[in-house]
Design a protein around this motif. Structure first.
Motif, PDB file in Angstrom:
ATOM      1  N   ARG A  26      -3.688  -2.829  -8.095  1.00 63.02           N
ATOM      2  CA  ARG A  26      -4.312  -2.313  -9.224  1.00 63.02           C
ATOM      3  C   ARG A  26      -4.926  -0.708  -8.891  1.00 63.02           C
ATOM      4  NH1 ARG A  26      -9.000  -3.870 -13.590  1.00 63.02           N
ATOM      5  NH2 ARG A  26      -8.866  -2.126 -15.163  1.00 63.02           N
ATOM      6  N   VAL A  27      -4.078   0.054  -9.365  1.00 64.96           N
ATOM      7  CA  VAL A  27      -4.262   1.554  -8.967  1.00 64.96           C
ATOM      8  C   VAL A  27      -5.496   2.065  -9.573  1.00 64.96           C
ATOM      9  CG1 VAL A  27      -1.765   1.979  -8.552  1.00 64.96           C
ATOM     10  CG2 VAL A  27      -2.837   2.431 -10.565  1.00 64.96           C
ATOM     11  N   THR A  28      -6.156   2.876  -8.593  1.00 66.53           N
ATOM     12  CA  THR A  28      -7.560   3.527  -9.278  1.00 66.53           C
ATOM     13  C   THR A  28      -7.138   4.668 -10.187  1.00 66.53           C
ATOM     14  OG1 THR A  28      -9.676   4.300  -8.581  1.00 66.53           O
ATOM     15  CG2 THR A  28      -7.603   4.854  -7.126  1.00 66.53           C
ATOM     16  N   GLU A  29      -8.085   4.717 -11.082  1.00 62.78           N
ATOM     17  CA  GLU A  29      -7.929   6.086 -12.161  1.00 62.78           C
ATOM     18  C   GLU A  29      -8.758   7.106 -11.753  1.00 62.78           C
ATOM     19  OE1 GLU A  29      -8.445   4.097 -15.957  1.00 62.78           O
ATOM     20  OE2 GLU A  29      -6.445   3.338 -15.863  1.00 62.78           O
ATOM     21  N   LYS A  30      -9.744   6.966 -10.788  1.00 62.56           N
ATOM     22  CA  LYS A  30     -10.549   7.997 -10.255  1.00 62.56           C
ATOM     23  C   LYS A  30     -10.948   7.705  -8.960  1.00 62.56           C
ATOM     24  CE  LYS A  30     -14.993   4.924 -11.505  1.00 62.56           C
ATOM     25  NZ  LYS A  30     -15.758   4.682 -12.252  1.00 62.56           N
ATOM     26  N   ALA A  31     -11.308   8.788  -8.436  1.00 59.06           N
ATOM     27  CA  ALA A  31     -11.715   8.733  -6.986  1.00 59.06           C
ATOM     28  C   ALA A  31     -13.063   7.826  -6.534  1.00 59.06           C
ATOM     29  CB  ALA A  31     -11.996  10.282  -6.137  1.00 59.06           C
ATOM     30  N   SER A  83       0.709  -1.128   0.010  1.00 58.97           N
ATOM     31  CA  SER A  83       0.113  -0.056   0.092  1.00 58.97           C
ATOM     32  C   SER A  83       0.877   1.185  -0.038  1.00 58.97           C
ATOM     33  CB  SER A  83      -0.870   0.013   1.329  1.00 58.97           C
ATOM     34  OG  SER A  83      -2.022  -0.886   1.154  1.00 58.97           O
ATOM     35  N   LYS A  84       1.954   1.272   0.926  1.00 62.83           N
ATOM     36  CA  LYS A  84       2.880   2.481   0.877  1.00 62.83           C
ATOM     37  C   LYS A  84       3.531   2.752  -0.315  1.00 62.83           C
ATOM     38  CE  LYS A  84       3.372   3.331   5.927  1.00 62.83           C
ATOM     39  NZ  LYS A  84       3.170   4.727   5.917  1.00 62.83           N
ATOM     40  N   LEU A  85       4.103   1.550  -0.934  1.00 67.54           N
ATOM     41  CA  LEU A  85       5.037   1.809  -2.214  1.00 67.54           C
ATOM     42  C   LEU A  85       3.858   2.126  -3.194  1.00 67.54           C
ATOM     43  CD1 LEU A  85       7.265  -1.489  -1.832  1.00 67.54           C
ATOM     44  CD2 LEU A  85       7.966   0.903  -1.575  1.00 67.54           C
ATOM     45  N   THR A  86       2.919   1.744  -3.184  1.00 69.85           N
ATOM     46  CA  THR A  86       1.858   2.102  -4.508  1.00 69.85           C
ATOM     47  C   THR A  86       1.388   3.769  -4.230  1.00 69.85           C
ATOM     48  OG1 THR A  86       1.133  -0.134  -4.685  1.00 69.85           O
ATOM     49  CG2 THR A  86      -0.107   1.812  -5.482  1.00 69.85           C
ATOM     50  N   GLN A  87       1.206   3.951  -3.026  1.00 66.71           N
ATOM     51  CA  GLN A  87       0.783   5.239  -2.640  1.00 66.71           C
ATOM     52  C   GLN A  87       1.859   6.516  -2.966  1.00 66.71           C
ATOM     53  OE1 GLN A  87       0.247   5.880   1.726  1.00 66.71           O
ATOM     54  NE2 GLN A  87       0.841   8.175   1.415  1.00 66.71           N
ATOM     55  N   TYR A  88       3.130   6.214  -2.870  1.00 62.41           N
ATOM     56  CA  TYR A  88       4.246   6.736  -3.208  1.00 62.41           C
ATOM     57  C   TYR A  88       4.745   6.889  -4.606  1.00 62.41           C
ATOM     58  CZ  TYR A  88       4.848   8.134   1.774  1.00 62.41           C
ATOM     59  OH  TYR A  88       4.671   8.630   3.114  1.00 62.41           O
TER      60      TYR A  88
END
Length: 351
Positions: A325-330, A286-291
């Protein structure tokens, strides 16, 4: 944010004299059959790569890529862990580390260091020829024998040690800069770069060289009792590589961090197969993806209990299940009312 690439596997611990582990083609097919999509290659193992040839020949590198890609995989990075170790060796460790070098330079520390430096420079060229952008290595160590300050370290020793280490690495870092490749030091006990502070000191000593970066492996921080999650908060801009390796630390009234000279099975701190240890990988991913970490998630398997083939088989789905899988929208975009400056001013009570 970026979706982390993977799962990948570091081949070093799996190469052997029996099929399918005895050559690059067959071990790649084996890795692919387990669900891996990338391989990290140890450059000291001639069964995987001829490093000097890879540095000199783009055609040879294309052949290597072809072998790996024929199995449905990609080369993630090259590794010079053993050669990097030999860039800086305190004389107390000369005989222990001589086995990392070819027979022609054993017993001659000066020639061994020169060989190691050239190996790293070859790795820079080889990485470029393979189209890679990051490289894994160790820093070596001149001060590790003073890690516990008794007798107390002489004034200026640490500063002089990092100055010398940087002096040895600067020509290598410059070679990697010319090749467009980041040098990622695995932060590891036994190396002068073994935690956050030591990385910072080395980075400062190199003049904050832009190619000086980090291979993040949380297992080594568990064994040091370092906060491996906050480490990401501090150093995420330097983390360009990621070894997914588990570990546990279970101190007793008899032994703690230092291990009492015991073997791996009996030490309080020991490496484990993925999922068998204490590392909070959900939070790490989660942290690595966040950054915005853009690199690979690479299994480095080390366990004193489980068979390596079982660890490898379990590792691919473990990593795959943790990749976000990162989101492309909020998530609340459905409730958005659009941009209207006059409306915003009314909400703010300005009109």
């Amino acid at each position: 944010m970026k979706t982390i690439k993977g799962p990948a596997i570091f081949l070093a611990q799996f190469m052997g004299d029996q099929a399918p582990f005895d050559n690059l083609k067959t071990i790649c097919k084996w890795a692919a059959s387990l669900g891996y999509v990338g391989v990290q290659i140890p450059t000291w193992d001639a069964r995987c790569i001829d490093l000097e040839k890879a540095a000199e020949s783009k055609d040879y590198c294309d052949e290597l890529k072809g072998i790996v890609e024929s199995a449905g995989l990609q080369i993630t990075e090259l590794s010079t862990h053993l050669q990097g170790q030999l860039v800086a060796v305190h004389p107390a460790y000369n005989e222990l580390f001589d086995g990392f070098a070819p027979k022609s330079v054993r017993g001659n520390a000066k020639e061994r260091t020169a060989w190691a430096v050239q190996q790293l420079k070859n790795a820079a060229k080889a990485s470029k020829n393979l189209g890679l952008n990051a490289h894994a290595t160790f820093s070596g160590a001149l001060m590790w024998h003073t890690v516990y300050p008794w007798p107390q370290r002489p004034a200026g020793l640490v500063e002089d040690g990092f100055a010398e280490l940087a002096k040895r690495w600067l020509p290598i870092l410059n070679a990697f800069d010319k090749a467009g490749v980041d040098v990622c030091y695995e932060i590891h006990p036994g190396e002068d770069l073994h935690d956050g502070i030591t990385f910072e000191r080395f980075w400062e000593a190199t003049g904050k060289h832009t190619r000086c970066n980090i291979l993040y492996d949380p297992s080594h921080f568990v064994l040091q009792q370092l906060d491996y999650l906050q480490y990401i908060d501090f150093y995420h801009q330097f983390i360009k590589m990621f070894h997914v390796k588990d570990a546990e630390f279970n101190p007793t009234g008899k032994s703690g961090v230092y291990g009492g000279y015991q073997g791996w099975v009996d030490r309080p701190g020991r490496f484990r197969s993925l999922g068998d240890g204490q590392v909070d990988f959900q939070s790490i991913f989660s942290k690595l993806t966040q950054y915005g970490y853009e690199g690979w998630a690479v299994l480095e398997w080390e366990c004193c209990i489980k068979h390596p083939e079982q660890g490898a088989a379990e590792g691919a789905p473990f990593i795959k299940d943790h990749i976000i899988r990162v989101t492309e929208k909020a998530f609340d975009d459905f409730a958005a009312s659009g941009k209207d400056q006059k409306f915003n001013k009314r909400v703010l009570g300005l009109i």
